[in-house]
Structure formats: structure tokens, C-alpha cells
Design an enzyme around this catalytic site. Structure first.
Site, PDB file in Angstrom:
ATOM      1  N   LEU A   1       0.756  -1.332   0.043  1.00  0.00           N
ATOM      2  CA  LEU A   1       0.108  -0.031  -0.055  1.00  0.00           C
ATOM      3  C   LEU A   1       0.821   1.263  -0.032  1.00  0.00           C
ATOM      4  O   LEU A   1       0.407   2.217  -0.349  1.00  0.00           O
ATOM      5  CB  LEU A   1      -0.998  -0.089   1.325  1.00  0.00           C
ATOM      6  CG  LEU A   1      -2.096  -1.070   1.267  1.00  0.00           C
ATOM      7  CD1 LEU A   1      -2.357  -1.121   2.526  1.00  0.00           C
ATOM      8  CD2 LEU A   1      -2.922  -1.137   0.564  1.00  0.00           C
TER       9      LEU A   1
ATOM     10  N   GLU B   1       9.146   4.701   6.647  1.00  0.00           N
ATOM     11  CA  GLU B   1      10.892   4.807   7.005  1.00  0.00           C
ATOM     12  C   GLU B   1      11.219   3.283   7.076  1.00  0.00           C
ATOM     13  O   GLU B   1      12.697   3.070   6.939  1.00  0.00           O
ATOM     14  CB  GLU B   1      10.941   5.605   8.288  1.00  0.00           C
ATOM     15  CG  GLU B   1      12.051   6.155   8.441  1.00  0.00           C
ATOM     16  CD  GLU B   1      11.954   6.974   9.832  1.00  0.00           C
ATOM     17  OE1 GLU B   1      11.086   7.372  10.204  1.00  0.00           O
ATOM     18  OE2 GLU B   1      13.207   7.143  10.537  1.00  0.00           O
TER      19      GLU B   1
ATOM     20  N   LYS C   1       1.777  -2.837   8.811  1.00  0.00           N
ATOM     21  CA  LYS C   1       2.995  -1.932   8.524  1.00  0.00           C
ATOM     22  C   LYS C   1       4.163  -2.924   9.163  1.00  0.00           C
ATOM     23  O   LYS C   1       4.394  -3.118  10.311  1.00  0.00           O
ATOM     24  CB  LYS C   1       2.778  -0.838   9.427  1.00  0.00           C
ATOM     25  CG  LYS C   1       3.911   0.070   9.392  1.00  0.00           C
ATOM     26  CD  LYS C   1       3.545   1.418   9.941  1.00  0.00           C
ATOM     27  CE  LYS C   1       4.560   2.351  10.005  1.00  0.00           C
ATOM     28  NZ  LYS C   1       4.117   3.646  10.505  1.00  0.00           N
TER      29      LYS C   1
ATOM     30  N   ASP D   1       3.700  15.872  13.960  1.00  0.00           N
ATOM     31  CA  ASP D   1       4.073  15.431  12.640  1.00  0.00           C
ATOM     32  C   ASP D   1       2.827  15.589  11.582  1.00  0.00           C
ATOM     33  O   ASP D   1       2.505  14.585  10.629  1.00  0.00           O
ATOM     34  CB  ASP D   1       4.834  14.256  12.284  1.00  0.00           C
ATOM     35  CG  ASP D   1       5.527  14.243  11.014  1.00  0.00           C
ATOM     36  OD1 ASP D   1       5.812  15.197  10.368  1.00  0.00           O
ATOM     37  OD2 ASP D   1       5.963  12.901  10.740  1.00  0.00           O
TER      38      ASP D   1
HETATM   39  P1  ATP Z   1       6.781   8.522   6.844  1.00  0.00           P
HETATM   40  O1  ATP Z   1       6.921   8.872   8.016  1.00  0.00           O
HETATM   41  O2  ATP Z   1       7.746   8.433   5.797  1.00  0.00           O
HETATM   42  O3  ATP Z   1       5.503   9.222   6.169  1.00  0.00           O
HETATM   43  P2  ATP Z   1       6.086   5.745   7.877  1.00  0.00           P
HETATM   44  O4  ATP Z   1       7.363   4.942   8.215  1.00  0.00           O
HETATM   45  O5  ATP Z   1       5.543   6.605   9.144  1.00  0.00           O
HETATM   46  O6  ATP Z   1       6.335   6.831   6.561  1.00  0.00           O
HETATM   47  P3  ATP Z   1       3.607   5.096   7.086  1.00  0.00           P
HETATM   48  O7  ATP Z   1       3.358   6.714   6.753  1.00  0.00           O
HETATM   49  O8  ATP Z   1       2.760   4.840   8.429  1.00  0.00           O
HETATM   50  O9  ATP Z   1       4.874   5.038   7.133  1.00  0.00           O
HETATM   51  O10 ATP Z   1       3.097   4.300   5.979  1.00  0.00           O
HETATM   52  C1  ATP Z   1       3.684   4.731   4.344  1.00  0.00           C
HETATM   53  C2  ATP Z   1       2.569   4.575   3.337  1.00  0.00           C
HETATM   54  O11 ATP Z   1       1.833   3.476   3.644  1.00  0.00           O
HETATM   55  C3  ATP Z   1       1.521   5.674   3.677  1.00  0.00           C
HETATM   56  O12 ATP Z   1       1.850   6.722   3.214  1.00  0.00           O
HETATM   57  C4  ATP Z   1       0.256   5.136   3.122  1.00  0.00           C
HETATM   58  O13 ATP Z   1       0.001   5.164   1.376  1.00  0.00           O
HETATM   59  C5  ATP Z   1       0.411   3.635   3.383  1.00  0.00           C
HETATM   60  N1  ATP Z   1      -0.350   3.298   4.673  1.00  0.00           N
HETATM   61  C6  ATP Z   1       0.278   3.470   5.619  1.00  0.00           C
HETATM   62  N2  ATP Z   1      -1.051   3.032   6.668  1.00  0.00           N
HETATM   63  C7  ATP Z   1      -1.940   2.836   6.114  1.00  0.00           C
HETATM   64  C8  ATP Z   1      -3.259   2.374   6.355  1.00  0.00           C
HETATM   65  N3  ATP Z   1      -3.598   2.119   7.828  1.00  0.00           N
HETATM   66  N4  ATP Z   1      -4.097   2.115   5.316  1.00  0.00           N
HETATM   67  C9  ATP Z   1      -3.709   2.122   3.942  1.00  0.00           C
HETATM   68  N5  ATP Z   1      -2.601   2.448   3.633  1.00  0.00           N
HETATM   69  C10 ATP Z   1      -1.649   2.809   4.712  1.00  0.00           C
END
Ligand code: ATP
Length: 307
Positions: free
Chosen positions: A42, A46, A65, A159
Site C-alpha cells: 500500500l 521509513e 506495517k 507531524d
Molecule cells: P513516513 O514517516 O515516511 O510518512 P512511515 O514510516 O511513518 O512513513 P506510514 O506513513 O505509516 O510509514 O506508511 C507509509 C505509507 O503506507 C502511507 O503513506 C500510506 O500510503 C500507506 N499506509 C500506511 N498506513 C496505512 C493504512 N492504515 N491504510 C492504508 N494505507 C496505509
């Protein structure tokens, strides 16, 4: 008579999403993670990928995740993951992503989240160039409702940005990514990291105060930037001519503090007024969330009993 198999055993491989995925990738076997079948990616974060998961017994769709342990290799990163889990466990609100489970294996830490199937708010805005005020008002009221809820729990998100706002299947806002969230009481230890991550959304005091106490006003600032982006179709503070890529944070902040907010013609007076009281560089004079909620522009979507 031979005992018969229970007639109603669920076959997750017959779930429409599993069938579609297998048709697209006929040679790929479907990996499992805990009780979840993993389908398409999806998004990427990071620490690893976020995949669509299907519960093998009842077919519920979730977002998994997946964080490789090898990528969570130092204390700062580990505490970011732990903080996200710890904070999400405390939260239960229709506009905040629900944490269902945490599954740990030798290689991965997997956070099982509610699946926000409507994609990112960012893409939704891009597809329309900018949102009609009625639509923006509904989405913004949902955002504020979620942020108000977390502030009531003495948590600041820190954030908030378009990329961290997803949509569910009914186009409701789902706030995600609590990796920088913190309790009000804690002295922030990674403020510079926060502001480096998303300088265009970060409140000026995150840079200027150099790690001093930062309260809920930082979320009000970011919500202001998000509302501006919804209504205008672009960010309010990322076009300093002397800092074209916005990559020098100090320059960006000098620019923010010295620039008067301007709006495209199609933004209404009411919305301009609301943005004008949120995007105030000095947090002392910035509107509180309560004031934002009582603003006339939000009246059509004011959630009864919230303030
Ligand atoms: P960053 O800090 O770089 O934004 P991160 O490591 O926190 O990324 P997330 O933002 O949680 O990761 O997830 C990355 C991507 O996965 C999101 O931009 C979204 O497209 C997808 N995603 C994350 N959580 C969900 C969810 N609950 N449902 C659908 N898609 C999701």
C-alpha cells in the site's frame, strides 16, 4: 455415519482481493504474517513496507506495517516505533487509525492497523487541484475532531501533514503516523528531526525554540497548513525565491515569519479569517484548538458536544 466437515469453513483465497492479486501475480505465492495473508504493497515507510492483509479466518482487510528489525537498528528508531505503538494503544476515535494488534517475528515487527482504503488525502487534493469549501470543511472538521481528542489525552501529534492523512472507504479522514507523537509533559528530544522531516508543515517554534517545551499549538499550525493546502491546492510556505527547494530550514522559517499570508481568489473570507488566526508564527498569539472549533467557518460541521 462419517462425521462431516463443518460446512462453513472460510477460504481466504476466495476473497475477491486475494483472487485479484493472484490473477495479477500468478507466479507469486501469498506470504502469511501471523493470521494474515499479505497482498499488495500500500505504501512505503521509513522502516519498511505497508501491505494489505486479509485475516485468514474471517477475511477482514487490514494494513500491515512491516518493519524489518534490521532497519530498527538504533535507540532513536526503536523509540519511534515503540512510541507509535504505545500512543496508538491509547487512542480510539473514528478519525484516528485503529491499532488492532502487534505481531513480532524474528525478522519483523508488524503493526496491524485499520485499512484506510480511500488512499492519501494528498492524492485526493491533487486529483481535484483544490477542494470545494464544503468538502474541505467536512474533512477539516474531522481532522480537528481527531486532534482535539488526542490533545484531551495529553498527546501532541507533532507531524501532521497531508501525507499522514488517509481516507477511509467513505472518504472520512484517518490520521496516521504517530511516530513523533509525544506526551505534553515530556521534554521533546527529537524536535529537530521532526521539523527536518516536514519543514513545510512544522510550526516556527519547533526550530526557533531549539528543543524547548513545545505544546499543542504546533498541531494547530500544521492543521492550518493542511487547511490552506486543501483550499488553495498548494502549500502556503514553500516558495521562498531565495530558497527554491525549501531545504534550508532556517531560511524557510525566516521566510515564514516575514511573509504575509496571501490567498488565491477562490478562498472565501471566512476561510481566510480562520487561516489567519491559525498560521500565526508566534504560538502565544496563535488560536487555540478550541477557538478553531468555534469558528464560524466550521459551523456546518461543528461536532455537537465537542466544545
Ligand atoms: P513516513 O514517516 O515516511 O510518512 P512511515 O514510516 O511513518 O512513513 P506510514 O506513513 O505509516 O510509514 O506508511 C507509509 C505509507 O503506507 C502511507 O503513506 C500510506 O500510503 C500507506 N499506509 C500506511 N498506513 C496505512 C493504512 N492504515 N491504510 C492504508 N494505507 C496505509
Amino acid at each position: 455415519m462419517q462425521p462431516t466437515e463443518p460446512a462453513l469453513s472460510y477460504d481466504v483465497y476466495q476473497h475477491p482481493k486475494a483472487i485479484a492479486y493472484q490473477q495479477q501475480h500468478p507466479r507469486r505465492s501469498l506470504p502469511k504474517f501471523g493470521p494474515y495473508l499479505l497482498l499488495q504493497t500500500l505504501g512505503e515507510g521509513e522502516f519498511g513496507k505497508v501491505k494489505l492483509g486479509l485475516h485468514e479466518e474471517w477475511g477482514e482487510e487490514v494494513a500491515v506495517k512491516l518493519m524489518r528489525r534490521g532497519n530498527v537498528d538504533n535507540q532513536v528508531r526503536l523509540s519511534k516505533v515503540e512510541r507509535e505503538i504505545e500512543v496508538l494503544k491509547k487512542l480510539k476515535h473514528p478519525n484516528i487509525v485503529r491499532l488492532y494488534d502487534v505481531i513480532e517475528t524474528d525478522k519483523y515487527i508488524g503493526i496491524i492497523l485499520e485499512y484506510a482504503s480511500g488512499g492519501e488525502l494528498f492524492d485526493h487534493i491533487l486529483a481535484h487541484r483544490y477542494l470545494r469549501e464544503k468538502d474541505a470543511c467536512k474533512l477539516f472538521a474531522q481532522l480537528i475532531s481527531g486532534v482535539w481528542y488526542i490533545h484531551q489525552k495529553k498527546i501532541v501529534h507533532r507531524d501532521l501533514k497531508l501525507e499522514n492523512l488517509l481516507l477511509d472507504r467513505n472518504r472520512n479522514v484517518i490520521i496516521t503516523d504517530f511516530g513523533f507523537a509525544n506526551r505534553f509533559e515530556h521534554k521533546a528530544d527529537d524536535l529537530m528531526v521532526t521539523s527536518c522531516g516536514s519543514p513545510c508543515y512544522a510550526a516556527p517554534e519547533l526550530v526557533i525554540s531549539e528543543g524547548a517545551y513545545v505544546g499543542s499549538a504546533v498541531d494547530v499550525w500544521s492543521c492550518g497548513v493542511i487547511l490552506y493546502a486543501m483550499l488553495a491546492g498548494y502549500l502556503p510556505f514553500d516558495d521562498d525565491p531565495s530558497n527554491p527547494d525549501g531545504d534550508n530550514i532556517n531560511l524557510l522559517y525566516k521566510y515564514i515569519v516575514s511573509t504575509t499570508l496571501t490567498f488565491p481568489d477562490y478562498v472565501s473570507e471566512g476561510a481566510r479569517h480562520l487561516l489567519g488566526i491559525m498560521l500565526v508564527p508566534d504560538p502565544k498569539y496563535r488560536a487555540s484548538l478550541q477557538t478553531v472549533m468555534q469558528h464560524e467557518w466550521l459551523a456546518p460541521y461543528l461536532i455537537a458536544g465537542l466544545v
